[in-house]
Design a protein around this motif. Structure first.
Motif, PDB file in Angstrom:
ATOM      1  N   GLY A 233       0.445  -1.099  -0.090  1.00 23.37           N
ATOM      2  CA  GLY A 233       0.112  -0.635  -0.044  1.00 23.37           C
ATOM      3  C   GLY A 233       0.820   1.005   0.288  1.00 23.37           C
ATOM      4  N   ASP A 234       0.485   1.990   0.272  1.00 28.03           N
ATOM      5  CA  ASP A 234       0.926   3.707   0.282  1.00 28.03           C
ATOM      6  C   ASP A 234       1.600   4.340   1.200  1.00 28.03           C
ATOM      7  N   GLY A 235       3.316   4.056   1.080  1.00 33.84           N
ATOM      8  CA  GLY A 235       4.247   4.447   1.978  1.00 33.84           C
ATOM      9  C   GLY A 235       5.060   3.121   1.318  1.00 33.84           C
ATOM     10  N   ALA A 236       4.857   2.391   1.122  1.00 36.29           N
ATOM     11  CA  ALA A 236       5.237   0.624   1.526  1.00 36.29           C
ATOM     12  C   ALA A 236       6.667   1.433   0.967  1.00 36.29           C
ATOM     13  N   SER A 237       8.001   0.288   1.290  1.00 35.29           N
ATOM     14  CA  SER A 237       9.295   0.836   1.249  1.00 35.29           C
ATOM     15  C   SER A 237       9.683   0.032  -0.468  1.00 35.29           C
ATOM     16  N   ILE A 238      10.739   0.796  -0.795  1.00 39.52           N
ATOM     17  CA  ILE A 238      11.560  -0.474  -1.932  1.00 39.52           C
ATOM     18  C   ILE A 238      11.691  -1.634  -1.560  1.00 39.52           C
ATOM     19  N   GLU A 239      12.121  -2.162  -0.039  1.00 37.61           N
ATOM     20  CA  GLU A 239      12.257  -3.733   0.113  1.00 37.61           C
ATOM     21  C   GLU A 239      10.982  -4.158  -0.185  1.00 37.61           C
ATOM     22  N   GLU A 240       9.730  -3.253   0.680  1.00 36.94           N
ATOM     23  CA  GLU A 240       8.812  -3.942   0.929  1.00 36.94           C
ATOM     24  C   GLU A 240       8.372  -4.608  -0.562  1.00 36.94           C
ATOM     25  N   TRP A 241       7.912  -3.160  -1.545  1.00 37.72           N
ATOM     26  CA  TRP A 241       8.245  -3.997  -3.617  1.00 37.72           C
ATOM     27  C   TRP A 241       8.701  -4.827  -4.143  1.00 37.72           C
TER      28      TRP A 241
END
Length: 308
Positions: free
Chosen positions: A221-229
């Motif tokens: 979702g909104d605000g997710a980090s590059i690592e999460e993506w």
């Protein structure tokens, strides 16, 4: 350098040129759901846009002309086949008295490369014509023309990160962080039609199970980090990568070159190829990786930048 216009018309416009960037589209994921009975393929793709772009100018006028310039202008082919020209003609058929004009396309993105270069150019042309004629970007005629011009033109019209489904007509906006990247194309065109043929789906055939079709992927979702993506993207794939590599094995070399750099978190092919990309933790690592690949493969097109 190709030009085309109405015979016998040589009207000089004093209007200021309008300018649009045609940003490269990158398929971070690409799932082929199946092939419809009409022959079109249903897709699901997370799409981002890069900070590299062709540049399109329009000087409004009564005629329609197109001039191509830039380092990759010779790769554009016949002017009459250019999607900029096609989109403008189709819009002219739907909008009475449409103000056209002289287009100049500065071509820097590789063609038949899986990054929607021609589609982005056509979308930029539609945005320019919309501005010149006071049309809203959600004008039904504009959307109709985008769909008719090419499957990637609707997503390039908005040029925003999204989940693209169907044959490219359904777009769900996404909030992506700015992701440092390196994009590489071996300067060998790969026709999209050939890749889908190599995929080998029959009309009406599903590539995934019914349960998979029903269950939508939950993206960060909104605000997710590059690592999460990167973690979420790594769990998906590009279904066209394998058939494209069978057509052009050099794609495997490009992916190997990206994976051999320091700091590449995820390397994958975009669209139907042959452009591949890698996501990095920071811009410094992306720049170093870009320089390494350029030195080792001076004939390749390489861009270090940002996806968002």
């Amino acid at each position: 350098m190709a030009t085309r216009g109405n015979a016998g018309a040589n009207v000089q416009s004093t209007a200021l040129a309008l300018i649009e960037n045609a940003c490269a589209k990158v398929n971070l994921t690409l799932r082929v759901v199946g092939r419809r009975v009409d022959g079109y393929h249903d897709l699901e793709s997370v799409v981002a846009f890069a900070d590299c772009a062709d540049h399109l100018n329009l000087t409004p006028g009564s005629t329609l002309t197109l001039k191509t310039t830039g380092p990759l202008a010779p790769d554009c082919g016949e002017t009459g086949d250019n999607l900029v020209f096609k989109a403008a003609q189709l819009l002219g058929e739907r909008v009475p008295g449409l103000k056209l004009g002289d287009f100049t396309l500065d071509k820097v993105l590789p063609v038949a490369a899986g990054i929607g270069g021609g589609s982005a150019d056509a979308a930029a042309a539609l945005r320019l014509l919309a501005r010149a004629n006071g049309l809203a970007l959600d004008d039904k005629r504009l959307i109709e023309v985008a769909k008719q011009t090419g499957a990637d033109v609707p997503v390039c019209l908005s040029s925003g990160a999204c989940v693209m489904t169907g044959v490219g007509e359904t777009l769900l906006p996404l909030s992506l962080p700015k992701m440092p990247c390196v994009m590489v194309n071996p300067r060998i065109p790969v026709p999209t039609k050939d890749v889908f043929e190599a995929l080998g789906l029959r009309h009406g055939e599903l590539l995934v199970g019914v349960t998979d079709v029903i269950q939508a992927t939950a993206w960060p979702g909104d605000g997710a980090s590059i690592e999460e993506w990167v973690e979420a993207l790594a769990a998906a794939s590009n279904d066209l990568e394998a058939p494209a590599m069978r057509i052009q094995p050099v794609i495997g070399e490009v992916l190997s070159a990206l994976n051999a750099t320091n700091g590449a978190w995820l390397a994958r092919m975009s669209g139907s190829g042959a452009t591949c990309f890698a996501i990095f933790e920071n811009t410094a690592e992306a720049q170093r990786a870009s320089q390494k690949i350029q030195i080792e493969h001076p004939q390749w097109w390489v861009h270090a930048g940002v996806l968002s």
